[in-house]
Every structure is written in structure tokens, then in C-alpha cells.
Design a protein around this motif. Structure first.
Motif, short mmCIF file in Angstrom:
data_model
loop_
_atom_site.label_atom_id
_atom_site.label_comp_id
_atom_site.label_asym_id
_atom_site.label_seq_id
_atom_site.Cartn_x
_atom_site.Cartn_y
_atom_site.Cartn_z
N GLY A 142 0.78 -1.23 0.00
CA GLY A 142 0.00 0.00 0.00
C GLY A 142 0.82 1.28 0.00
O GLY A 142 0.37 2.29 -0.51
N ARG A 143 2.01 1.26 0.56
CA ARG A 143 2.91 2.41 0.60
C ARG A 143 4.33 1.92 0.38
O ARG A 143 4.69 0.85 0.87
N PRO A 144 5.13 2.68 -0.33
CA PRO A 144 6.52 2.23 -0.52
C PRO A 144 7.34 2.28 0.77
O PRO A 144 8.22 1.45 0.98
N LEU A 145 7.04 3.25 1.64
CA LEU A 145 7.81 3.41 2.87
C LEU A 145 6.89 3.21 4.07
O LEU A 145 6.04 4.05 4.36
N THR A 146 7.05 2.11 4.74
CA THR A 146 6.28 1.84 5.94
C THR A 146 6.99 0.78 6.77
O THR A 146 7.68 -0.08 6.23
N SER A 147 6.84 0.87 8.09
CA SER A 147 7.47 -0.10 8.97
C SER A 147 6.50 -1.20 9.39
O SER A 147 6.87 -2.10 10.14
N ARG A 148 5.26 -1.14 8.94
CA ARG A 148 4.27 -2.16 9.31
C ARG A 148 4.59 -3.49 8.65
O ARG A 148 5.27 -3.55 7.61
N LEU A 149 4.07 -4.55 9.24
CA LEU A 149 4.18 -5.89 8.67
C LEU A 149 2.85 -6.28 8.04
O LEU A 149 1.78 -5.87 8.51
N PHE A 150 2.93 -7.10 6.99
CA PHE A 150 1.73 -7.47 6.22
C PHE A 150 1.76 -8.95 5.89
O PHE A 150 2.80 -9.60 5.89
N GLY A 205 -0.21 -20.21 10.67
CA GLY A 205 -0.80 -19.27 9.72
C GLY A 205 0.19 -18.82 8.66
O GLY A 205 1.34 -19.27 8.62
N PRO A 206 -0.24 -17.91 7.80
CA PRO A 206 0.65 -17.39 6.76
C PRO A 206 1.75 -16.52 7.37
O PRO A 206 1.55 -15.90 8.43
N PRO A 207 2.91 -16.43 6.74
CA PRO A 207 4.02 -15.64 7.29
C PRO A 207 3.79 -14.14 7.13
O PRO A 207 3.04 -13.69 6.26
N ALA A 208 4.45 -13.38 7.99
CA ALA A 208 4.39 -11.91 7.91
C ALA A 208 5.49 -11.41 6.98
O ALA A 208 6.57 -12.01 6.87
N ASN A 209 5.21 -10.32 6.30
CA ASN A 209 6.17 -9.71 5.37
C ASN A 209 6.37 -8.25 5.73
O ASN A 209 5.48 -7.60 6.29
N MET A 210 7.52 -7.73 5.39
CA MET A 210 7.79 -6.30 5.56
C MET A 210 7.86 -5.64 4.19
O MET A 210 8.05 -6.30 3.17
N ALA A 211 7.67 -4.32 4.19
CA ALA A 211 7.81 -3.58 2.94
C ALA A 211 9.24 -3.76 2.42
O ALA A 211 10.20 -3.58 3.18
N PRO A 212 9.41 -4.12 1.16
CA PRO A 212 10.76 -4.38 0.63
C PRO A 212 11.72 -3.20 0.79
O PRO A 212 12.90 -3.40 1.03
N VAL A 213 11.20 -1.97 0.66
CA VAL A 213 12.07 -0.81 0.83
C VAL A 213 12.54 -0.71 2.27
O VAL A 213 13.67 -0.29 2.57
#
Length: 764
Positions: free
Chosen positions: A333-341, A368-376
Motif C-alpha cells: 500500500g505504501r513504498p515506505l512503511t514499517s508495518r508488517l503485512f 498461519g501465513p508468514p508476515a512480510n515487511m515492505a521491501p524498501v
């Protein structure tokens, strides 16, 4: 370094008590020593004068440093939770304490008071430059938002777990003080050599001497025949008035994302050109706090390296990753974010997987499914590894021989800076003072970790302090020489993530102690260098800095509690602040790193079979990259290849991990104008104006921020909170009255608040 004869060095018998010294002692030294600093900027800014008879630790010092440290710690903690940050400028402190100190010198009686058998005069004479400088140093030490507040805020806001007042204060004070013992051991390498400039101190030296009209500073005249002080007040007043425009009346001038206006509801334009939520390509800012005075005098090469890193990452790499949807960049959703998805872009909530002791329930998470971080954001970890490894490698290659020579010789031998020689008339702080102080702080830190729910055992605390010891010297050299230096926050997270997986609070605590030991050591070193330039006795410096730290810790804690209790819903994201003033973004970034490294662990998040394995390549790149300019320096020795600093480039690449990419282009413009054009072609003008101009601009902006905090932002009372009526320059209510920025996503007139994009879509 310059070569001196052995007989030119000051003998041991010249080390005398401050109260018994006379100005003639310094005059003798200056008659014998004809050299000046080998650093041109130091020669231009720091006078070779001293009066050892001036009193330093006075009644005025105790009173004024207490008041302004308490005020500064409160304001800085306030800004910690605000969407736009400001600064409690040391120049503001210097101005006001100068006036108040002069007033106290006129009205206070000359009576003496007795404290623990020691007499203290209420008025020892005129308010002097050393007393003034020590007040500023004490305030700068304590008037900040302590790093431990991140831990206390994150656990309180996101976990509902509040450490009690005693544990919180011990945590804050020990994280702030552990670096002091290290500083005592490293003074000879990071303070005494002339090459260790600590650039931000030069503008303060000019400022103090300007206010007190010392020597040649009294004779210098500027435009229209003004003194430096008259020029300073004129620029400060203009800046103060102007700053209300971007900071209050038209905040769109802070985030002037003009390219985005061509297609404001195109998601790709929003992601690439918005400086609030995207890469901020070509963004302008007409707010001086987005630029800062350091752009006018920090070394040109270092600044260009930092800006090159910013442009490389945010103007080139981020657009490529977004447009190609690398590793699902658009899904977040955003290129720069510290949230996990999760893979589908849904936000990951760690609360669902925590045990009662706040550790991760492994079975529940793995189901459950794994968490991911924003690649940037992952790329930011990689660049931090490049910066840290590059700093160690660069310092070892280019400065290692000099450090080794300093290591082998005792201070007082034949290669001393003139300012070091002048300081030898004052008694030094014994190494034992620093050692005892360090041990006491380490013991208190162990108590805080073992008894106040931090999840970090005592041996983990010791390991974190050792990491700080090991890496402080190269980082200190980089900071002193260039003005830039990497932090230890990421490497400490990584280490703790492997030794204590699944414990996010332990990870944050380990990071805080490991990072702050280095950071506070560097801060103390910088202040010691300022004391070196101002000729403040070392023992007075020790007292002043510890005093400021204790006061700052108490008021940091009190302010944090008040803000969290009154703004909890806005800080944790449960309810958006309608004015966009309160945010938990900084705490969220800190907590996000704690989740990645602590709760989930680097072994899981950065697995060599996973998405983010590339972050570890940063260590290899960092260690090897400085070899390139070193080899070029051997091949083409007439060029100063040490200026090509890959550690600073990498540091610039990671400057904006969570958005708000403001000030890049205007900072570059200011840097080139002052440090390239004026310094190279109009050096006389640069010498006369640049430091005092920088101080005036920063002070004017700081005055505006302070007035807004006290009288427009509800700092004194919520009843005094005043907002400019809605208009195009702040926000624009059109179709959706409940959204203050509708139809735009934010004040920069970019993005769709109602999520109705005309073009450009998120990947699903």
C-alpha cells in the motif's frame, strides 16, 4: 599532525587549580607556541584565548541549566509524538540564558550559601563566557527525547504494559549515562587530536564569542556596519516571523510536492512524488527546519555523499521497486512503511500471537501465513549494514595508522594540538572517575533488566554494552571528521534477535543499551570538544553533563506519561487525529523493528531461503567498498579519495525508512551555495557570515516552534490550541467533511483520501 619539539610541551608543574590560575599563564603559552590548528575552519572560528580565572560552576549555572533542561526535555518529548518535528534550539537557550545570566549578575546579592560544607557565592561576578557555555552543554545533554522512551512508549501504547516510575527512570538514566565511562577512555583519540573537529561545535564557538564580544569578535563589522549580534537578531527576527507561514498558516509549504499536482489521484504519482507517504522525488520544502543550519558548514564532500545516497535510494531504487512491484512492494500500500503485512496486503497484528509474557507463541504463528515487511524497509536494513561495516572499514583504512600512533603514545608527547596544550593548565578528570561511574550505571542497568519486565537477562545487558564498546571508536572518528556516523540500532537488533528470539521487549532493550552506549559516548565527546574549544575545565564539564542528564530523564518520563494518557487513541491508531498533529509513527517504527528482530526473529525474517536474504550482503559491500577509494588514492595520490565515503552514502540511503522524505532538494541547494560556491570563491564573506547566519536561522525557527508549542498548540493549556481556518494551504474540505484533507490524502495535495484513484493501482 604538526611536529613539535619535546621542550615545547607544557611541563607537569603547569597543571594548576582553576581558581589559582591567571590569564598570564595562557599568555606565556601563546608566546611560546606560534602554531594554530591545522584545520582551516577551526582556525577561522576558534580564537586562541583563555582566562583561567573565570568561575564556571556557579549558582547561576545550577538555576538556569535546571530550568532550560527541564523545558527542553519537555518540548522535545512533545515533538516525539507529533507528526512534524521541531527542535529545542541550543541557540535559543544561549540567547535567553545570556540575558537572564546578565540580569542575575546585576540583581543577586554577593552572599554565600553553604551546601554540605561547601560555600557557593550567589553572585561571583559578571556572567562570563565559560559559565554560559557550560549551561548550554548541560542543557544539550538533557534536553532531548531519551531513546529509552521508545521502549516505554512501545510497551505502553501497543502492549498495554507500563513499567513503573522507578524502573522507568532507572532505564532512562542508565541508557543515557553508560556511554560516559567509555568517553573517559577515548578522550585521547576522539577529543585531543586536531583532526577530530566535531563540526557542529564551531558554530557554537562563534555564537558564544559573538555574544560576549571577545577579542576580534568585538571588532568585526558586517553589512550596514552591524555587529555580529545585531546581524544575528535581524536574521532571527525575520526567520521567526517567516516560519509561522509553513509551520502554521500554510503547511503545504513544508511538503511542496509540486510534481504530484499534475496527477494527484494517480497512485503511482502519489507513491513516487509525495514526500509524506512516498519517495518525494523532486519535492521542495520552504520550511527551514527541513534543511537546518548544518547544510551551510558541514564538510562539502560528506554532505554530497549523504545526498547522493538519498537520491540513489529514494529517487532511483524506490521507483524501480514500486513500478516493477519487486517483492510485492505495491501490495503493502505504501513504498515506505514499517508495518508488517500478509501476502495479500492485510496488516499483520502481532497481538494475536503473543503469550502472556509478551513472547511469541511459535505454534500459533507457524500455523498461519508468514508476515512480510515492505521491501524498501528491508532495503533500509541492508543499507544500515553497509553503513556500519563501511564505517569500520573506511576508518581502519584511512585513519587506522593515525589511531595506532595515538594509541602508542601518551597524551603530552610531541604531537599535540595547540588547544590541547592550552587545556593542560586544568586538572583532568581521573580515569577512575569514569570507571566507577560506568560500573555503577552498568549495575543499575542490570537491576532494571532483571526486575522490571524487559525480558533481557543480565548477561544480555553486558553483551549489549560490549557491542557499544567495540564499535564506538570507528563511529566516533567518522562523526568527528565528517559530521556523519552510523548508529548501532540495527546491528544490536540483529544480535539480540539471534540470542533471544521471540522476545520483542528484550530486543528493544538490548538495542537501546547497545546503541545509547555509543551515542551518548559520541555526544559527550562532542561536548568535551566544545569544552576544549571554550577552555572549560574538564571536571566542570563532567558535573554539568551528569546534572543535565538526570534532569532531562525525569521530565522526559513525566511528559511521556501525560501525552500517552491524553492521546492514546491517536498514538496507537485506534482513532485518527483530525488535525494530523499527534502520531505514534516514531514509536511504531521502533516497535516494528522490535517485531521483526525480536518477536519474529532475524532467523525467520531474513532466512537465506526467504525474501529478504539480501540484507546480509550489506556487510560484505560495506567492508569491501572503501577499498576502491583506497586503491585509487595509491594510484592517484594527489586527489583526496578518502572523501568518497561509502558509509555516508549508505547512511543517506536509509535516511527516511518510514516516509516524510522532506528537505532533500533544498538541502542540496543550500549546501552547494554555501559550501561550494561561497566557501570556494568568497571565503572572506564565508568566514564573516556563515556561522552566525546559520545560528540565526536555526534560532528563529526554534523560536517559532516554541511559540507554537506554548501558545498555539496547547502546550500551556488546551484552551490555547488555535488552528488556522480551513483553506487551500493547510487542508481542503470538499466532498467528505469527516476527512479534513478530502479529497486529498494529505496536506501535500496528493493521493486520494476516499481511496478513489483515477489511475495506478495496488497489486493484489
Amino acid at each position: 599532525m604538526a611536529e613539535y619539539k619535546e621542550e615545547d610541551c607544557l611541563p607537569e608543574k603547569s597543571v594548576i587549580d582553576n581558581e589559582k590560575a591567571t590569564k598570564s599563564d595562557i599568555d606565556v603559552i601563546l608566546e611560546e607556541e606560534q602554531e594554530n590548528s591545522p584545520i582551516e575552519a577551526v582556525r577561522l572560528a576558534v580564537p586562541l584565548t583563555d582566562d583561567p580565572t573565570l568561575p564556571v560552576v556557579t549558582f547561576r549555572f545550577w538555576v538556569l541549566s535546571f530550568f532550560f533542561t527541564a523545558l527542553g526535555a519537555t518540548i522535545q518529548q512533545y515533538y516525539f509524538f507529533r507528526s512534524t518535528s521541531g527542535a529545542f534550539s541550543i541557540f535559543f537557550v544561549n540567547l535567553v540564558t545570556f540575558t537572564m545570566g546578565k540580569f542575575m549578575a546585576r540583581v543577586l546579592p554577593e552572599n554565600k550559601i553553604s551546601i554540605s560544607g561547601q560555600e557557593l557565592s550567589l553572585n561571583p561576578g559578571p556572567f562570563n563566557i565559560k559559565e554560559h557555555a557550560l549551561i548550554g552543554i548541560a542543557v544539550s545533554t538533557g534536553a532531548s527525547a531519551a531513546y529509552a522512551i521508545d521502549i516505554l512508549s512501545a510497551t505502553d501504547i501497543f502492549l498495554g504494559f507500563r513499567i513503573n516510575a522507578i524502573g522507568s527512570l532507572i532505564l532512562i538514566i542508565t541508557t543515557q549515562c553508560c556511554g560516559y565511562g567509555m568517553a573517559g577512555m577515548l578522550r585521547r583519540y576522539l577529543v585531543y587530536p586536531a583532526e577530530m573537529v566535531w563540526w557542529s561545535n564551531l558554530v557554537q564557538v562563534v555564537f558564544y564569542n559573538t555574544m560576549h564580544k571577545t577579542d576580534e569578535y568585538q571588532r568585526i563589522r558586517l553589512v550596514r556596519g552591524w555587529t555580529r549580534m545585531q546581524f544575528f537578531w535581524a536574521v532571527t527576527a525575520v526567520t521567526f516571523v517567516y516560519q509561522f507561514i509553513p509551520q502554521w498558516i500554510a503547511p503545504i509549504l513544508i511538503y511542496f510536492d509540486w510534481i504530484c499536482w499534475f496527477n494527484p489521484f494517480n497512485m503511482d504519482f502519489w507513491a513516487l512524488f509525495s514526500s509524506m507517504y512516498g519517495a518525494g522525488i523532486g519535492s521542495l520544502s520552504f520550511d527551514w527546519t527541513s534543511v537546518g543550519g548544518t547544510a551551510m558548514y558541514y564538510p562539502l564532500a560528506a554532505q554530497l555523499c549523504a545526498y547522493s545516497g538519498m537520491i540513489l535510494n529514494y529517487w532511483i531504487i524506490v521507483p524501480i521497486m514500486w513500478m516493477s512491484n519487486t517483492l510485492g512492494t505495491k501490495t503493502m500500500g505504501r513504498p515506505l512503511t514499517s508495518r508488517l503485512f500478509y501476502d495479500n496486503g492485510t496488516t499483520f497484528n502481532i497481538d494475536e500471537f503473543l503469550n502472556e509474557d509478551y513472547s511469541v507463541n511459535e505454534e500459533l504463528y507457524e500455523a498461519g501465513p508468514p508476515a512480510n515487511m515492505a521491501p524498501v524497509y528491508a532495503l533500509g536494513f541492508m543499507t544500515s549494514f553497509i553503513a556500519l561495516a563501511g564505517c569500520c572499514s573506511h576508518v581502519a583504512i584511512f585513519y587506522g595508522p593515525e589511531i595506532w600512533r595515538n594509541w602508542k603514545r601518551a597524551v603530552g608527547s610531541k604531537e599535540e594540538d595547540i588547544h590541547t596544550k592550552m587545556m593542560k593548565i586544568y586538572p583532568e578528570v581521573p580515569q577512575m572517575w569514569y570507571a566507577i561511574f560506568y560500573v555503577i550505571m552498568a549495575i543499575l542497568a542490570c537491576i532494571a533488566c532483571e526486575f522490571y519486565g524487559t525480558q533481557l537477562p543480565w548477561w544480555g545487558l553486558i553483551l549489549s554494552l560490549l557491542v557499544g564498546w567495540f564499535l564506538t571508536l570507528p563511529i566516533g572518528v567518522m562523526n568527528a571528521v565528517t559530521g556523519y556516523g552510523p548508529g548501532l540500532n540495527v546491528i544490536t537488533e540483529l544480535i539480540c534477535g539471534y540470542i533471544l528470539p521471540g522476545k520483542p521487549i528484550a530486543n528493544m532493550t538490548f538495542k537501546c543499551y547497545g546503541y545509547m552506549a555509543m551515542y551518548q559516548c559520541n555526544l559527550l565527546m562532542s561536548d568535551l570538544k566544545l569544552g576544549h574549544y571554550m577552555k572549560i575545565p574538564p571536571r566542570s564539564m563532567f558535573i554539568g553533563q551528569f546534572y543535565g542528564t538526570i534532569i532531562g530523564a525525569v521530565f522526559n518520563y513525566l511528559t511521556m506519561i501525560l501525552i500517552i494518557d491524553s492521546q492514546r487513541s491517536a498514538l496507537n491508531g485506534d482513532a485518527p487525529d483530525p488535525n494530523g498533529l499527534w502520531t505514534g509513527q516514531r514509536v511504531q517504527t521502533f516497535w516494528g523493528s522490535g517485531l521483526i528482530y525480536g518477536a519474529l526473529g532475524p532467523a525467520r525474517m531474513f532466512s537465506f531461503t526467504g525474501k529478504y536474504w539480501f540484507v546480509y550482503i550489506g556487510f560484505i559491500i560495506g567492508f569491501l567498498a572503501p577499498v576502491i577509494p583506497w586503491l585509487l588514492s595509491k594510484k592517484f595520490p594527489k586527489y583526496k579519495w578518502s572523501n568518497l565515503n561509502f558509509a555516508i552514502i549508505a547512511q543517506g540511503m536509509g535516511s527516511f525508512p518510514n516516509g516524510f522524505t522532506v528537505g532533500v532538494l533544498p538541502s542540496i541547494i543550500v549546501c552547494l551555495v554555501f559550501q561550494f560556491f561561497i566557501f570556494r570563491y568568497h571565503k572572506v564573506w564565508w568566514k564573516k557570515y556563515v556561522f552566525i547566519l546559520s545560528a540565526a536561522l536555526d534560532t528563529g525557527a526554534a523560536f517559532t516552534g516554541l511559540m507554537m508549542f506554548l501558545f498555539l498548540g496547547g502546550g500551556i493549556s488546551p484552551k490555547l490550541s488555535v488552528n488556522i481556518p480551513s483553506w487551500w494551504g493547510n487542508y481542503y474540505v470538499k466532498d467528505n467533511p469527516s476527512s479534513p484533507n478530502s479529497p486529498y490524502f494529505a496536506v501535500d495535495r496528493c493521493g486520494a483520501a476516499d481511496n478513489q484513484w483515477t489511475s495506478g493501482t495496488l497489486a493484489k
